[in-house]
Design a protein around this motif. Structure first.
Motif, PDB file in Angstrom:
ATOM      1  N   ARG A  59     -30.472   4.478  -1.571  1.00 27.24           N
ATOM      2  CA  ARG A  59     -31.227   4.809  -0.371  1.00 27.24           C
ATOM      3  C   ARG A  59     -30.324   4.824   0.854  1.00 27.24           C
ATOM      4  O   ARG A  59     -30.487   5.645   1.763  1.00 27.24           O
ATOM      5  N   GLU A  60     -29.353   3.895   0.895  1.00 28.13           N
ATOM      6  CA  GLU A  60     -28.382   3.884   1.995  1.00 28.13           C
ATOM      7  C   GLU A  60     -27.556   5.171   2.004  1.00 28.13           C
ATOM      8  O   GLU A  60     -27.267   5.721   3.064  1.00 28.13           O
ATOM      9  N   ALA A  61     -27.188   5.633   0.807  1.00 26.68           N
ATOM     10  CA  ALA A  61     -26.342   6.827   0.724  1.00 26.68           C
ATOM     11  C   ALA A  61     -27.112   8.101   1.058  1.00 26.68           C
ATOM     12  O   ALA A  61     -26.546   9.052   1.602  1.00 26.68           O
ATOM     13  N   SER A  62     -28.410   8.138   0.729  1.00 29.47           N
ATOM     14  CA  SER A  62     -29.192   9.362   0.926  1.00 29.47           C
ATOM     15  C   SER A  62     -29.851   9.453   2.289  1.00 29.47           C
ATOM     16  O   SER A  62     -30.300  10.533   2.691  1.00 29.47           O
ATOM     17  N   GLY A  63     -29.950   8.334   3.009  1.00 29.93           N
ATOM     18  CA  GLY A  63     -30.582   8.351   4.318  1.00 29.93           C
ATOM     19  C   GLY A  63     -32.073   8.635   4.218  1.00 29.93           C
ATOM     20  O   GLY A  63     -32.793   7.978   3.468  1.00 29.93           O
ATOM     21  N   ASP A  64     -32.538   9.644   4.966  1.00 31.14           N
ATOM     22  CA  ASP A  64     -33.960  10.006   4.947  1.00 31.14           C
ATOM     23  C   ASP A  64     -34.313  10.940   3.800  1.00 31.14           C
ATOM     24  O   ASP A  64     -35.494  11.266   3.604  1.00 31.14           O
ATOM     25  N   GLN A  65     -33.314  11.373   3.052  1.00 26.97           N
ATOM     26  CA  GLN A  65     -33.546  12.291   1.937  1.00 26.97           C
ATOM     27  C   GLN A  65     -33.776  11.520   0.635  1.00 26.97           C
ATOM     28  O   GLN A  65     -33.570  10.306   0.562  1.00 26.97           O
ATOM     29  N   LEU A  66     -34.189  12.248  -0.381  1.00 26.58           N
ATOM     30  CA  LEU A  66     -34.307  11.657  -1.705  1.00 26.58           C
ATOM     31  C   LEU A  66     -32.914  11.438  -2.288  1.00 26.58           C
ATOM     32  O   LEU A  66     -31.969  12.156  -1.942  1.00 26.58           O
ATOM     33  N   PRO A  67     -32.751  10.443  -3.156  1.00 26.71           N
ATOM     34  CA  PRO A  67     -31.463  10.286  -3.837  1.00 26.71           C
ATOM     35  C   PRO A  67     -31.056  11.562  -4.551  1.00 26.71           C
ATOM     36  O   PRO A  67     -31.910  12.357  -4.973  1.00 26.71           O
ATOM     37  N   PHE A  79     -29.924  12.422  -7.450  1.00 32.67           N
ATOM     38  CA  PHE A  79     -30.378  12.748  -8.804  1.00 32.67           C
ATOM     39  C   PHE A  79     -31.836  13.190  -8.804  1.00 32.67           C
ATOM     40  O   PHE A  79     -32.247  14.011  -9.633  1.00 32.67           O
ATOM     41  N   MET A  80     -32.649  12.678  -7.865  1.00 37.75           N
ATOM     42  CA  MET A  80     -34.042  13.119  -7.770  1.00 37.75           C
ATOM     43  C   MET A  80     -34.128  14.546  -7.245  1.00 37.75           C
ATOM     44  O   MET A  80     -34.964  15.337  -7.696  1.00 37.75           O
ATOM     45  N   THR A  81     -33.262  14.882  -6.299  1.00 36.47           N
ATOM     46  CA  THR A  81     -33.216  16.260  -5.803  1.00 36.47           C
ATOM     47  C   THR A  81     -32.808  17.216  -6.909  1.00 36.47           C
ATOM     48  O   THR A  81     -33.372  18.320  -7.051  1.00 36.47           O
ATOM     49  N   GLU A  90     -41.073  13.471  -4.202  1.00 36.89           N
ATOM     50  CA  GLU A  90     -41.261  12.206  -3.484  1.00 36.89           C
ATOM     51  C   GLU A  90     -40.754  11.041  -4.321  1.00 36.89           C
ATOM     52  O   GLU A  90     -40.562  11.161  -5.546  1.00 36.89           O
ATOM     53  N   LEU A  91     -40.562   9.917  -3.641  1.00 38.67           N
ATOM     54  CA  LEU A  91     -40.089   8.717  -4.323  1.00 38.67           C
ATOM     55  C   LEU A  91     -41.196   8.129  -5.196  1.00 38.67           C
ATOM     56  O   LEU A  91     -42.364   8.136  -4.809  1.00 38.67           O
TER      57      LEU A  91
END
Length: 359
Positions: free
Chosen positions: A98-106, A108-110, A116-117
């Motif tokens: 979550r820290e690496a993706s910021g406001d975006q999805l991680p 691998f989910m993208t 959504e999470l």
């Protein structure tokens, strides 16, 4: 000097030597992160690779100590402690992703076209909640599993097989992309922790120091537990459970407490392992890893607390060399090592050192 005084002096020399060696190792461990901050031109500078390798071994040492509490003192051979270690690592990995993706999805989910999470990712962007998950995930699983296992009076080889089956089932579950834990790739590409760059020398040094402090706290807690009345009941439980029951003790509560405590320690070790190594995937749940942990404890000497730390250091040090020089022979060597220890060193390296000291 007469014989009683000679024996007394000999008995005192052993603990003193142990304290001196332990103190020197502690000073060395505390100095390593400071040496890693020196300029690269300095001859005393410790590389990031060395610091990461030692930090990883220290995390494994905590796992060995946790396993020693349930196997060495309570007589419960677990072949599934890798699961608790991995759960703590995944809990911390969720926060780092979550820290690496910021406001975006991680990432691998993208890639999997998620919109959504999942609900169980809620709050994982907060460090304090991640720490709660590090404790709760392995602790609650150990509590539920231990409650039903000990209530059914499952012990011995049957208990070992059940723990191995549990970690194998979890590994297969986490390998699936649908579970939302990155599938076979797991979590990686971490960038920061609490806003600090995860590859920065200062961050690496802080994580290493946190690992050393956790190891010391675990060792001290285990020592106090072993010397308490609770610890004496555990050893009685290991040696003669039926006699203990005839004395009016219910062994289930004692087993459950030390089992959950051991799982939580493994989870904390996994949480410190992930940011230092930079990856967590389902292979950490492999039954082979849990069997290796049992080899660490057996080699060092179970029921000694210090022995498993020594065993973890020796085996993982040899593994670091073997997997580079002779990677295809490592598992054969590990199996042969376990056979030799079982046949000729039933009390491990610590037992051998004590025997030579008495001689």
């Amino acid at each position: 000097m007469n014989q009683p005084l000679l024996l007394s002096a000999t008995q005192k020399a052993g603990p003193r030597l142990t304290i001196v060696i332990g103190g020197l190792l502690l000073v060395l461990l505390l100095a390593l992160p400071l040496l890693s901050l020196l300029p690269a031109q300095s001859p005393l500078q410790v590389s990031a690779y060395t610091l990461t390798l030692v930090g990883k071994i220290l995390c494994y040492a905590i796992v060995a100590l946790a396993l020693d509490l349930v196997w060495g003192y309570a007589g419960l051979l677990s072949l599934g402690h890798g699961l608790f270690f991995a759960l703590g690592g995944y809990a911390m990995g969720m926060y780092l992703m979550r820290e690496a993706s910021g406001d975006q999805l991680p990432a691998f989910m993208t890639f999997l076209s998620w919109s959504e999470l999942p609900w169980y990712w809620t709050g994982t962007n907060h460090f304090l909640w991640a720490l709660c998950l590090v404790v709760l995930a392995p602790g609650l699983l150990a509590l539920v599993f231990g409650f039903f296992a000990f209530r059914s009076r499952i012990k011995g080889v049957y208990f070992s097989i059940m723990t191995q089956a549990l970690t194998f089932a979890a590994m297969l579950l986490f390998f699936r992309n649908e579970t939302g834990f990155g599938g076979n790739n797991g979590f990686t590409n971490f960038r920061s922790i609490l806003g600090f760059g995860i590859t920065e020398p200062g961050t690496r040094a802080a994580l290493f120091l946190a690992t050393v402090l956790l190891l010391l706290a675990s060792l001290y807690s285990g020592w106090r537990l072993a010397r308490s009345k609770f610890g004496r009941v555990l050893t009685a439980l290991r040696d003669a459970e039926n006699r203990l029951m005839f004395c009016g003790y219910d062994p289930r509560g004692f087993k459950l407490f030390v089992w959950v405590l051991s799982a939580v320690l493994c989870g904390l070790a996994g949480a410190l392992y992930v940011p230092q190594v930079g990856i967590i995937n389902p292979s950490e749940m492999s039954p082979t890893n849990s069997i290796e942990a049992a080899v660490w404890v057996a080699l060092g000497g179970r029921g000694t607390l210090v022995g498993p730390l020594l065993g973890a250091g020796l085996v993982n040090g040899m593994k670091s060399w073997f997997t580079v020089a002779f990677p295809e022979y490592w598992l054969f060597f590990l199996g042969a090592l376990f056979i030799v220890v079982t046949l000729y060193l039933p009390k491990g390296v610590i037992g051998l050192l004590k025997k030579r000291g008495e001689a």
